[in-house]
Design a protein around this motif. Structure first.
Motif, PDB file in Angstrom:
ATOM      1  N   GLY A  26      33.868 147.856 -15.330  1.00 29.45           N
ATOM      2  CA  GLY A  26      34.285 148.917 -16.241  1.00 29.45           C
ATOM      3  C   GLY A  26      34.154 150.285 -15.610  1.00 29.45           C
ATOM      4  O   GLY A  26      35.028 151.148 -15.759  1.00 29.45           O
ATOM      5  N   ALA A  29      36.854 150.637 -12.853  1.00 23.37           N
ATOM      6  CA  ALA A  29      38.161 150.817 -13.502  1.00 23.37           C
ATOM      7  C   ALA A  29      38.261 152.203 -14.129  1.00 23.37           C
ATOM      8  O   ALA A  29      39.323 152.847 -14.065  1.00 23.37           O
ATOM      9  CB  ALA A  29      38.374 149.740 -14.562  1.00 23.37           C
ATOM     10  N   VAL A  45      34.678 147.059 -21.603  1.00 23.80           N
ATOM     11  CA  VAL A  45      35.958 147.027 -20.877  1.00 23.80           C
ATOM     12  C   VAL A  45      35.850 146.064 -19.694  1.00 23.80           C
ATOM     13  O   VAL A  45      36.778 145.304 -19.420  1.00 23.80           O
ATOM     14  CB  VAL A  45      36.364 148.442 -20.415  1.00 23.80           C
ATOM     15  N   GLY A  46      34.720 146.083 -19.002  1.00 21.21           N
ATOM     16  CA  GLY A  46      34.536 145.185 -17.862  1.00 21.21           C
ATOM     17  C   GLY A  46      34.504 143.716 -18.267  1.00 21.21           C
ATOM     18  O   GLY A  46      35.102 142.867 -17.608  1.00 21.21           O
ATOM     19  N   GLY A  49      37.885 142.815 -19.306  1.00 16.49           N
ATOM     20  CA  GLY A  49      38.679 142.736 -18.077  1.00 16.49           C
ATOM     21  C   GLY A  49      38.428 141.443 -17.323  1.00 16.49           C
ATOM     22  O   GLY A  49      39.345 140.865 -16.745  1.00 16.49           O
ATOM     23  N   SER A  50      37.195 140.960 -17.344  1.00 16.24           N
ATOM     24  CA  SER A  50      36.911 139.692 -16.674  1.00 16.24           C
ATOM     25  C   SER A  50      37.592 138.534 -17.394  1.00 16.24           C
ATOM     26  O   SER A  50      38.056 137.588 -16.764  1.00 16.24           O
ATOM     27  CB  SER A  50      35.407 139.449 -16.569  1.00 16.24           C
ATOM     28  N   GLY A  53      41.365 139.089 -16.501  1.00 15.35           N
ATOM     29  CA  GLY A  53      41.550 138.764 -15.086  1.00 15.35           C
ATOM     30  C   GLY A  53      41.343 137.290 -14.800  1.00 15.35           C
ATOM     31  O   GLY A  53      42.085 136.681 -14.025  1.00 15.35           O
ATOM     32  N   ALA A  74      37.285 140.816 -12.465  1.00 19.52           N
ATOM     33  CA  ALA A  74      36.978 141.676 -13.613  1.00 19.52           C
ATOM     34  C   ALA A  74      37.509 143.089 -13.404  1.00 19.52           C
ATOM     35  O   ALA A  74      38.015 143.716 -14.340  1.00 19.52           O
ATOM     36  CB  ALA A  74      35.463 141.709 -13.847  1.00 19.52           C
ATOM     37  N   CYS A  76      40.149 143.957 -11.589  1.00 18.37           N
ATOM     38  CA  CYS A  76      41.610 143.891 -11.766  1.00 18.37           C
ATOM     39  C   CYS A  76      41.979 143.804 -13.247  1.00 18.37           C
ATOM     40  O   CYS A  76      42.890 144.496 -13.711  1.00 18.37           O
ATOM     41  CB  CYS A  76      42.181 142.700 -11.004  1.00 18.37           C
ATOM     42  N   GLY A  77      41.273 142.987 -13.998  1.00 16.30           N
ATOM     43  CA  GLY A  77      41.547 142.853 -15.428  1.00 16.30           C
ATOM     44  C   GLY A  77      41.237 144.128 -16.194  1.00 16.30           C
ATOM     45  O   GLY A  77      41.985 144.531 -17.089  1.00 16.30           O
ATOM     46  N   ALA A  78      40.130 144.801 -15.846  1.00 13.14           N
ATOM     47  CA  ALA A  78      39.758 146.042 -16.529  1.00 13.14           C
ATOM     48  C   ALA A  78      40.766 147.151 -16.246  1.00 13.14           C
ATOM     49  O   ALA A  78      41.134 147.917 -17.142  1.00 13.14           O
ATOM     50  CB  ALA A  78      38.357 146.476 -16.111  1.00 13.14           C
ATOM     51  N   ILE A  81      43.773 146.443 -18.361  1.00 14.97           N
ATOM     52  CA  ILE A  81      43.534 146.801 -19.765  1.00 14.97           C
ATOM     53  C   ILE A  81      43.640 148.316 -19.958  1.00 14.97           C
ATOM     54  O   ILE A  81      44.310 148.783 -20.885  1.00 14.97           O
ATOM     55  CB  ILE A  81      42.159 146.295 -20.229  1.00 14.97           C
TER      56      ILE A  81
END
Length: 99
Positions: A26, A29, A45-46, A49-50, A53, A74, A76-78, A81
């Motif tokens: 998080g 990001a 958020v992290g 994001g995980s 991701g 995580a 990349c996903g965060a 988002i």
């Protein structure tokens, strides 16, 4: 290495590791997307994001294990988002200078 994994858990890390990964993902990001969030928001958020991701990695048949692999996924996903959330916010046109 096909161990059963519960929902919202990360293979190769425990609960505390998940919180640390969530905070780091998080925070990274947040810095990457030039935002300002609180400590708790970075963790949420992290972790979200995980999940995003990890789902995308699973759909692409990419398997990640351990702290570093989960951290990269995580992050990349965060970032995804925060990017999608930023795209959904209405753009405010700049104000004309007042005379």
């Amino acid at each position: 290495m096909d161990q059963p994994v519960g929902i919202l858990s990360m293979p190769g890390t425990g609960f505390f590791g998940m919180l640390v990964i969530g905070f780091l993902a998080g925070w990274i990001a947040e810095r990457t997307m030039n935002r300002q969030h609180s400590f708790l928001t970075n963790i949420l958020v992290g972790i979200a994001g995980s999940f995003v991701g990890g789902t995308l990695a699973g759909l692409l048949n990419v398997h990640v294990y351990g702290f570093l692999g989960n951290l990269i996924v995580a992050i990349c996903g965060a970032i995804l988002i925060l990017w999608l959330f930023g795209r959904s916010q209405p753009r405010v046109p700049p104000q004309a200078p007042q005379r």
